[in-house]
Design a protein around this motif. Structure first.
Motif, PDB file in Angstrom:
ATOM      1  N   GLN A  41     -60.140 -27.373 -30.076  1.00 15.21           N
ATOM      2  CA  GLN A  41     -59.636 -26.083 -30.938  1.00 15.21           C
ATOM      3  C   GLN A  41     -58.380 -26.160 -31.273  1.00 15.21           C
ATOM      4  N   ARG A  45     -56.437 -25.879 -34.836  1.00 12.79           N
ATOM      5  CA  ARG A  45     -55.572 -24.750 -35.219  1.00 12.79           C
ATOM      6  C   ARG A  45     -54.293 -25.429 -35.470  1.00 12.79           C
ATOM      7  N   ASN A  46     -53.476 -26.185 -34.468  1.00 10.07           N
ATOM      8  CA  ASN A  46     -52.024 -26.402 -34.606  1.00 10.07           C
ATOM      9  C   ASN A  46     -51.699 -27.779 -35.146  1.00 10.07           C
ATOM     10  N   LEU A  78     -65.184 -21.724 -35.079  1.00  8.26           N
ATOM     11  CA  LEU A  78     -63.432 -21.923 -35.512  1.00  8.26           C
ATOM     12  C   LEU A  78     -63.884 -22.749 -36.905  1.00  8.26           C
ATOM     13  N   VAL A  82     -62.397 -22.097 -40.734  1.00  3.02           N
ATOM     14  CA  VAL A  82     -61.453 -22.997 -41.427  1.00  3.02           C
ATOM     15  C   VAL A  82     -62.084 -23.940 -42.469  1.00  3.02           C
TER      16      VAL A  82
END
Length: 113
Positions: A41, A45-46, A78, A82
């Motif tokens: 995750q 995200r990053n 998530l 996204v």
């Protein structure tokens, strides 16, 4: 090391190869680590979100296999945030069978990378 990479198609109808999203390696202080749901995750995200925005791939679909890190409830939530209505996975918008031979594309397409 545990690398991650994505293959991008320019056209689903013509099956044109569009390129590769830059690879990502799961490591801590240059030592390979187990890919947990939390680490996966964090990568989404990053890294993945930034890469898709930078390459103009905001409308891409994500296809993944059924490993535990990929299919944890928090990961699926998530990914649904996204990639709304664009997730191909177990528990995704388009169900994908575990051990599908169609998931072997990276095995044959990434040798040059």
């Amino acid at each position: 090391m545990w690398p991650w990479c994505a293959i991008v198609s320019q056209s689903l109808q013509k099956h044109q190869f569009g390129g590769v999203v830059r690879s990502y390696t799961f490591q801590n202080n240059c030592v390979a680590v187990t890919v947990t749901a939390e680490r996966y995750q964090d990568m989404i995200r990053n890294f993945l979100v930034l890469e898709t925005e930078e390459q103009g791939l905001e409308d891409m679909w994500l296809q993944q296999d059924g490993t535990t890190a990929h299919t944890a409830r928090s990961t699926i939530q998530l990914l649904n945030d996204v990639f709304p209505r664009r997730l191909i996975s177990r528990s995704g918008d388009l169900a994908w069978p575990v051990r599908s031979p169609d998931l072997t594309a990276p095995d044959f397409s990434l040798w040059g990378f």
